[in-house]
Design an enzyme around this catalytic site. Structure first.
Site, PDB file in Angstrom:
ATOM      1  CG  ASP A  43       3.959   8.122   1.196  1.00 31.12           C
ATOM      2  OD1 ASP A  43       2.990   9.139   1.467  1.00 31.12           O
ATOM      3  OD2 ASP A  43       4.712   8.526   0.758  1.00 31.12           O
TER       4      ASP A  43
ATOM      5  CG  HIS B 287       2.723  12.314   0.140  1.00 31.26           C
ATOM      6  ND1 HIS B 287       3.701  11.372   0.671  1.00 31.26           N
ATOM      7  CD2 HIS B 287       3.458  13.478   0.219  1.00 31.26           C
ATOM      8  CE1 HIS B 287       4.721  11.999   1.094  1.00 31.26           C
ATOM      9  NE2 HIS B 287       4.786  13.293   0.778  1.00 31.26           N
TER      10      HIS B 287
ATOM     11  CB  SER C 155       7.787  14.036   0.192  1.00 32.93           C
ATOM     12  OG  SER C 155       7.314  13.767   1.695  1.00 32.93           O
TER      13      SER C 155
END
Length: 816
Positions: free
Chosen positions: A163, A237, A599
């Site tokens: 990620d 994220h 996600s």
């Protein structure tokens, strides 16, 4: 709006008060509340609303039926008790049918036995909801206790996150609040040192942290000033996904002086290994991602979380299943690593998946039971629904509404698009101060150059009491998420309601012949949007979640393999955020964010897989995948078939019956997955056989990517021993086989099947008995009865004598 979890809604609105020796009880009675009343009472027309619509509380139908319910409440109490011996606190009519009452325990018993009374429950204290998916999924009560409680849930299972890195100082990843983390001898990863602080990123909870940017650097895309040449999260994220899967339990989510609950990962004791290969502005390069995956497998992770997918299907190979990315993941699975990948955010349109292969668990996104709503009350009594995680304006007080375009310091600043309230310096503070600022939702919000957060900052800096952001036209694909703000604020997303606001404002505002405002007379107040409403009609497939059918090649030919595999929460998920993260303008500098996407769904599955791995350490990735899929739910919380958010022709959202192309096998059920009864196991050779069976695939290409020859085929790709059956071209009768393995005590299973009428389905044998560890084959035969031009859906259900239920979805399209 669907029916709500009313008991929880009452909790949100109800403060425990105990007066004298009496106690407070919440009583529900027979009869439908406004929101679900579909007729049947003489003299009262139906008031039920469609999904996710606001109740029009001002309509005569609603008010008359509402009064009818309240009269029935009063009549019941008048018959049972003497006046003055009880105090009715509320009548609940819109969301549940019942009332709150202050009475003695003896009177409560009388109520409990009265005809027409459904339940009498003593009130309980309010506590704010957590970041709430662990509770929604039943982990604290149904799963964590089996693994030793939350402080042992996922112990020593290592999840690798490919990620955007991690913010290691976040309390969700801290180790000082918990029992010391011991070494995990099998893990071989390393911890890079932060070039600025000279400290490494690891602390026992985080046991590995590396970054991969060689391709990004070579492409000239990498900027060390904002991308950070380290595992530090420059996006937000990566921190968010890591916290969803494995964040510490009980971390307060605080923002703007309000606590939204306590955050927890699915497996709060699991270890985190960071493999940063995604970057803020450009995403990532497959070569960096593949390097990260390879390193993660090498280092000894148990699970890989991939909240990442290709921008489009690979065009350089003959099948979506065979490319460097998927081949790397096939090897990872061969090494015993479970891979969870986000399905993609291209929904609600078909064939938008970005996760294709059978060895990967492709995760679709669900909306859970929590919705944030708010409302704006106008001076004319009109109540406009909207969204906004904000406090209310002062109780019983209204404030003047002033539009940004009417409070400009200089009309020449119109070139700055002042109506979107991003630039406080162009607005007249003297006219804004103490009032509610009206702003317009321009295209700048869609492209990200404007934000709700900035509107809030503008309003606050000008001394406004609050703000309203009105959407006057909607671009297709625009999604509106509630944003936490520190002052009263609301986003009116319904264009017709925004027009009602504009009309009221214009009628109430007097102007001179030049158009300048003489006096602002429009008034309003903003409600409390901080507390969520709980819907029983959850989960639903989120609008943005990518849909099947799965595709087998770049020409979008249908594959004989169902995708997505499973549905998990992915809408409005609170979790950790990196203060460095600039991915979401509304959360700049914050420690938490509430965002949506597949996600967010994938790490839910990664964390739950860690719990399964902890309980069943020797299960293969396919066994874990099978346990998750065969126990998944296809009904929502009110026992209705799952629904999917979808567009109507006018680009407004509606709900339609969901299919396996929306949710795969269904919504994850962690408690059932821990004890699935039977599993459909598969390994590397099976996946290789699947590849070698796909029509038109070159065996040399398979050899190139897998270093394995095609020594056998399985006759048809649908014979892969997966927990689903898909036949994209059913010509004549076709029989597929499956092998199940018993992972529980000896049990007899009865096998049944059902299918839409266009396809006949039969199973053989009708029943089987399996001892512990034993495997047995069964077959499913499909025959087209009529050609409908579309897919038919069904299921094979195996019911065990000890209570296990094993369900696999069946999908087929018949041809002449």
């Amino acid at each position: 709006m669907r029916s709500l979890d009313c008991a929880c809604m009452v909790l949100m609105l109800f403060v425990l008060i105990i007066v004298g020796k009496g106690e407070i009880y919440i009583v529900t009675v027979e009869g439908e509340p406004v929101i679900s009343y579909r007729g049947g009472v003489n003299g009262f027309e139906p008031t039920a609303v469609e999904a996710d619509e606001e109740i029009d509380v001002t309509s005569e139908l609603v008010t008359s039926y509402s009064r009818h319910l309240e009269k029935k409440h009063d009549m019941l109490l008048g018959l049972l008790f003497d006046r003055g011996t009880y105090k009715k606190l509320y009548s609940y009519r819109h969301l549940i049918n019942g009332f709150a009452i202050h009475i003695s325990p003896e009177q409560a018993e009388i109520l409990r036995r009265a005809p027409g009374v459904k339940s009498v429950q003593r009130d309980w204290k309010v506590k704010r909801l957590t970041t709430h998916t662990p509770q929604f999924l039943g982990l604290p009560t149904g799963v964590w206790p089996t693994g030793g409680g939350f402080d042992r849930a996922g112990e020593d299972i290592i999840i690798g996150f490919v990620d955007s890195g991690i913010f290691p100082h976040h309390p969700s990843f801290g180790s000082h609040r918990s029992d010391p983390y011991g070494a995990v001898p099998k893990y071989r990863g390393k911890c890079e040192v932060d070039p600025d602080t000279k400290r490494d990123f690891c602390n026992g909870k985080i046991i590995g942290a590396q970054h991969f940017a060689e391709a990004a650097i070579a492409a000239g895309a990498f900027n060390p000033e904002i991308d950070f040449a380290s595992p530090l999260d420059g996006d937000g994220h990566g921190s968010h996904t890591a916290a969803i899967a494995a964040g510490n339990n009980g971390i307060p989510v605080r923002m703007h002086g309000y606590e939204y609950g306590k955050a927890s990962g699915m497996a709060p004791r699991a270890r985190i290994a960071v493999y940063k290969a995604l970057y803020r502005l450009f995403g990532g390069f497959v070569s960096d991602v593949v390097a990260a995956i390879e390193q993660a497998v090498h280092d000894g992770v148990d699970i890989i979380n991939l909240s990442v997918g290709a921008n489009s299907p690979p065009a350089t190979t003959r099948t979506t299943f065979l490319n460097p990315f998927d081949a790397t993941l096939l090897s990872a699975v061969k090494a015993g690593v479970f891979v969870s990948q986000a399905a993609g955010n291209g929904g609600p349109f078909p064939k938008t998946l970005l996760s294709y292969s059978p060895w990967i668990v492709s995760v679709a996104a669900a909306v859970d039971d929590r919705r944030y709503k708010n409302h704006l009350t106008l001076g004319n009594g009109n109540i406009l629904p909207g969204i906004g995680l904000s406090p209310a304006t002062h109780a019983n007080q209204t404030f003047t509404l002033v539009a940004a375009n009417d409070v400009l310091l200089d009309s020449s600043v119109m070139k700055y698009s002042p109506s979107d309230c991003q630039r406080p310096e162009v607005l007249n503070k003297n006219l804004v101060e103490g009032n509610i600022l009206l702003c317009g939702y321009s295209f700048n919000f869609v492209v990200g150059s404007a934000s709700v957060r900035k509107v809030s900052e503008t309003a606050k800096s000008l001394g406004a009491i609050g703000f309203v952001l009105a959407v006057e036209n909607v671009s297709p694909g625009t999604k509106f998420d509630p944003v936490p703000v520190g002052i009263p604020g609301i986003l009116i997303t319904d264009v017709s309601k925004s027009m009602d606001l504009v009309d009221y404002y214009n009628i109430s505002t007097s102007r001179d012949w030049t158009g300048r405002v003489r006096s602002f007379k429009a008034i309003g107040s903003i409600g409390d949007g901080l507390r969520p409403i709980l819907h029983k009609s959850a989960p639903q497939v989120a609008l943005f979640s990518a849909r099947g059918p799965n595709i087998k090649d770049f020409s979008f030919e249908d594959a004989d393999l169902l995708k997505p595999d499973i549905l998990a929460p992915g809408s409005l998920i609170w979790a950790a955020w990196s203060p460095n993260g600039t991915d979401e303008a509304n959360y700049l500098g914050e420690g938490f964010a509430m965002i949506s996407g597949t996600s967010m769904a994938a790490p839910h599955i990664s964390g739950i897989a860690a719990l399964l791995k902890q309980k069943h350490p020797h299960w293969s990735p396919a066994a874990i995948k099978s346990a998750l899929m065969t126990t998944a739910a296809t009904l929502d919380r009110v026992e209705r078939p799952l629904q999917a958010q979808q567009y109507t022709g006018s680009e407004t959202m509606t709900l339609v019956p969901a299919t396996p192309f929306d949710y795969g096998s269904g919504h994850v059920n962690p408690r059932a997955a821990l004890d699935p009864g039977l599993i459909f196991d598969a390994g590397y050779e099976d996946y290789l056989g699947f590849l070698c069976t796909i029509p038109g695939i070159d065996a040399h290409e398979i050899m190139n990517y897998t270093n394995s020859p095609c020594n056998y085929t399985m006759g048809h790709p649908s014979n892969l021993n997966s927990p689903s059956i898909t036949i994209s071209h059913l010509v004549g009768t076709q029989t597929v086989t499956r092998t199940v393995t018993n992972v529980a005590e000896e049990e007899t299973y009865v096998i049944t099947a059902r299918m839409a009428p266009a396809v006949a389905i039969e199973t053989s044998p009708p029943a089987m008995t399996l001892r512990p560890g034993a495997s047995r084959k069964f077959s499913v035969t499909l025959t087209p009865r009529s050609i409908t031009g579309g897919y038919s859906f069904g299921e094979v259900l195996m019911k065990g004598s000890r209570g296990h239920k094993v369900r696999i979805p069946v999908v087929a399209m018949g041809y002449d």
